[in-house]
Motif scaffolding. Structure first.
Motif, PDB file in Angstrom:
ATOM      1  N   SER A  89      -5.858  -1.508   0.582  1.00  0.00           N
ATOM      2  CA  SER A  89      -4.557  -1.021   1.042  1.00  0.00           C
ATOM      3  C   SER A  89      -3.553  -2.161   1.169  1.00  0.00           C
ATOM      4  O   SER A  89      -2.351  -1.972   0.977  1.00  0.00           O
ATOM      5  CB  SER A  89      -4.695  -0.332   2.396  1.00  0.00           C
ATOM      6  OG  SER A  89      -5.519   0.790   2.277  1.00  0.00           O
ATOM      7  N   GLN A  90      -4.046  -3.345   1.531  1.00  0.00           N
ATOM      8  CA  GLN A  90      -3.130  -4.490   1.586  1.00  0.00           C
ATOM      9  C   GLN A  90      -2.669  -4.876   0.197  1.00  0.00           C
ATOM     10  O   GLN A  90      -1.503  -5.187  -0.033  1.00  0.00           O
ATOM     11  CB  GLN A  90      -3.812  -5.679   2.264  1.00  0.00           C
ATOM     12  CG  GLN A  90      -3.932  -5.495   3.759  1.00  0.00           C
ATOM     13  CD  GLN A  90      -4.748  -6.600   4.385  1.00  0.00           C
ATOM     14  OE1 GLN A  90      -4.419  -7.768   4.272  1.00  0.00           O
ATOM     15  NE2 GLN A  90      -5.829  -6.223   5.034  1.00  0.00           N
ATOM     16  N   ALA A 121      -2.354  -2.906  -2.155  1.00  0.00           N
ATOM     17  CA  ALA A 121      -1.472  -1.839  -2.630  1.00  0.00           C
ATOM     18  C   ALA A 121      -0.008  -2.104  -2.274  1.00  0.00           C
ATOM     19  O   ALA A 121       0.896  -1.553  -2.898  1.00  0.00           O
ATOM     20  CB  ALA A 121      -1.909  -0.502  -2.042  1.00  0.00           C
ATOM     21  N   ARG A 122       0.229  -2.953  -1.260  1.00  0.00           N
ATOM     22  CA  ARG A 122       1.609  -3.209  -0.846  1.00  0.00           C
ATOM     23  C   ARG A 122       2.365  -4.089  -1.837  1.00  0.00           C
ATOM     24  O   ARG A 122       3.581  -4.235  -1.753  1.00  0.00           O
ATOM     25  CB  ARG A 122       1.632  -3.902   0.526  1.00  0.00           C
ATOM     26  CG  ARG A 122       1.027  -3.081   1.631  1.00  0.00           C
ATOM     27  CD  ARG A 122       1.913  -1.904   1.983  1.00  0.00           C
ATOM     28  NE  ARG A 122       1.377  -1.155   3.108  1.00  0.00           N
ATOM     29  CZ  ARG A 122       1.927  -1.164   4.320  1.00  0.00           C
ATOM     30  NH1 ARG A 122       3.005  -1.875   4.561  1.00  0.00           N
ATOM     31  NH2 ARG A 122       1.385  -0.459   5.281  1.00  0.00           N
TER      32      ARG A 122
END
Lengths: 465, 174
Positions: A156-157, A159-160
């Motif tokens: 998710s990190q 994904a930023r």
């Protein structure tokens, strides 16, 4: 003994190993190099423990999502010595991180990164990054519920990242979803790729230590001048140098053996972190958190202003990397002594304070809602019937309790409401409940008028006796 | 340190040796690079293939319509698309499924849009809450508080016969 010597002579005449090793062992080092200089070799000793224990663990561990957890359970609970070896591997990793940090701090304080040792520093920063990479991939190999969801958090990190985000997610997961490829790719990184890179960089690092010599303890008023440094270093060695073996090596060996013994004892007595529940990506009960050495970054992610997140998650690791790489480029000459560089210890103190404060915050996790919070009791409410117990029931069922404590029961995410009746007026309480706040949901559409009334009466009555 | 005797420069050297040496060096480096590329391409391709593979779309059954009460939000689990026989537990993922009409369902992602942690539905509070950093979503999945930047993702849902099916393609983060 005589036979051994004869064998060695036979081998050495044909291999020339002696001609390589003897000069390495007898090369001169500054005589003032004392206990401050043992942290680098201590890291290497810890790494060797990791190699040995890692190989042993790999004989039992199965890098498949279907079996990894079961094999680790077997390793921790059944296999003779398994729990000890796992414990050693965990404390070996911890020791590597501690001593990489100590070594780096020493080098920075003594400005040993100045000419001609710039590349020593740069390769050291690379080794720090690889060590942290080993820590993170190693934690994921546990493949318990914590590890599975930590993988999702890592992805998710990634994904930023602007533009590349969705693609990076697939790089981290090795596919569009979590699957066997995710684990086996982390296994390959942890067991083959990263250790090979570490071995290569350690080779370069050691070669540079020999080529450029161990930096002499700094003294004020003796600045580094690249034009004359090597000549004056050689002259100093000729004047007061001592052979590395055994005059300096005994300290490295003594400290290194203490480190290895410490790893073994801690591994036996305390052991590796307990496994979380079995992995299940479809199960929502999970609170992923990193091992201790990344807890401070965990706190950064939790405490950031929300608007800054995209930038920090992408830029902060990059910026920290550049910052760590920068010292030799900012100043590779001049004074090395801390007395002439008073900002150096201050900077170290500042960095350690930041990490320490964040680490403490990460260990306490006050931002986590407490879903297991015990509901308020009649005792803490004060009355058995009437509006107060009804309001407390609303407090319990509407989730207020997960984030707010009353008389010692409830979460720590939001303010403690034990004496909210004194701090806020009735109107203020109503406004806050209906509108929420940055971290609190608005309850305007979520409470019946009667529920709101009883809840407010309950909260108004809260004032510490 | 190496005991290999070096031929003194220029000895036995014809005048043309400079260009010959350059040619041979270029040849060796080029051939070496080519050899490395040949050896590296298939293994690198194998390693990176999962990254570039186009995700497959698969509809996965999660239960019969009758099993879900109107208005209730429950956790369902289903198989990822493109699973391998040895994926084990990792073959499955989950969603929060709510029946909103006779034949109408909404499936919310488990993954918080902040950092991907699994959100839980709190029926009493009528909220989705995240255990990691306190992200809160209202019953529609809109952000109600905390750090999440976007509403909860949703999966497409369809009904085939009396089965409710969820569209599985990729993990809904990012």
């Amino acid at each position: 003994m005589k036979l051994l010597l004869a064998i060695w002579k036979w081998f050495d005449e044909r291999s020339g190993i002696g001609a390589i090793v003897v000069p390495l062992a007898s090369h001169l080092v500054p005589s003032g190099s004392r206990w401050w200089y043992v942290f680098g070799s201590a890291t290497l000793f810890a790494f060797l423990v990791q190699v040995v224990t890692g190989i042993a663990l790999a004989t039992i561990y199965v890098p498949s999502t279907a079996h990894a957890y079961a094999s680790l359970r077997y390793l921790s609970e059944v296999a003779p010595l398994g729990a000890w070896v796992r414990g050693m591997h965990y404390f070996g990793a911890s020791a590597m991180i501690v001593f990489v940090g100590a070594h780096m701090t020493r080098v920075f304080l003594m400005a040993s990164y100045k000419y001609p040792r710039e590349v020593n520093w740069l390769s050291g920063v690379g080794l720090l990054a690889l060590t942290l990479g080993m820590g993170f991939t190693g934690q994921l190999l546990r493949w318990d519920q914590n590890a599975v969801w930590s993988t999702v958090v890592g992805a998710s990190q990634a994904a930023r990242m602007p533009l590349l985000g969705p693609w990076l997610v697939r790089v981290v997961l090795s596919g569009a979803t979590i699957g066997d490829a995710t684990l086996s790719h982390f296994f390959v990184l942890h067991v083959f790729v990263l250790p090979l890179l570490i071995a290569g960089l350690v080779g370069l690092h050691l070669h540079l230590v020999l080529r450029n010599g161990i930096s002499e303890p700094p003294s004020a008023g003796r600045p580094v001048d690249p034009a004359s440094y090597r000549a004056s270093y050689d002259a100093m060695l000729a004047r007061e140098g001592v052979p590395f073996w055994p005059h300096a090596a005994w300290r490295d060996v003594t400290f290194g053996v203490l480190v290895v013994a410490g790893i073994a004892v801690l591994g036996l007595l305390i052991g590796a972190p307990a496994l979380d529940r079995p992995p299940d990506p479809s199960l929502a009960q999970a609170t992923p958190r990193p091992d201790w050495y990344l807890l401070w970054y965990f706190a950064v992610l939790a405490l950031l202003p929300h608007a800054a997140e995209d930038y920090v998650m992408v830029l902060a690791p990059l910026l920290v990397g550049l910052l760590l790489l920068s010292p030799p480029f900012l100043s590779n000459r001049g004074e090395r002594s801390m007395r002439r560089r008073p900002w150096a210890p201050l900077l170290v103190l500042f960095a350690l304070t930041c990490i320490g404060v964040l680490w403490r915050a990460g260990a306490r996790e006050r931002w986590m809602p407490d879903f297991a919070a015990l509901p308020l009791t009649t005792e803490s409410v004060g009355e058995r019937s009437g509006q107060l117990p009804a309001g407390a029931a609303v407090f319990n069922t509407k989730g207020c309790l997960y984030c707010h404590a009353v008389s010692g029961r409830g979460g720590t995410r939001g303010p403690d409401l034990t004496d909210v009746g004194r701090r806020l007026s009735r109107d203020q309480i109503v406004v806050r409940i209906l509108n929420g706040g940055p971290n609190m949901p608005a309850y305007a559409n979520n409470l019946a008028p009667q529920q709101l009334d009883t809840l407010v009466v309950f909260l108004e009555s809260r004032s510490r006796p | 340190m190496s005991g290999i005797p070096e031929r003194p420069a220029g000895s036995g050297g014809e005048a043309a040796s400079g260009s010959r040496r350059r040619f041979l060096a270029t040849l060796a480096v080029t051939l070496g690079a080519l050899g490395a590329a040949i050896a590296a391409f298939p293994p690198l391709g194998l390693v990176l293939e999962p990254v570039f593979r186009r995700p497959r779309v698969a509809w996965r059954p999660v239960g019969r319509i009758g099993a879900f009460a109107l208005g209730e939000t429950v956790r369902v689990s289903f198989e990822n698309s493109g699973v391998l026989p040895w994926d084990g537990v990792s073959a499955r993922t989950g969603a929060w499924l709510r029946r909103v009409g006779e034949r109408e369902f909404i499936a919310f992602s488990l993954n918080c849009t902040h950092l991907g942690c699994p959100v839980t539905w709190q029926p009493g509070a009528n909220l989705f809450m995240c255990p990691c950093h306190g992200g809160v979503y209202d019953s529609d999945g809109k952000v109600a508080g905390g750090p999440p930047p976007r509403p909860l993702s949703r999966y497409a849902v369809r009904i085939r016969g009396d089965q409710v099916e969820i569209e599985s393609e990729r993990i809904p983060i990012g």
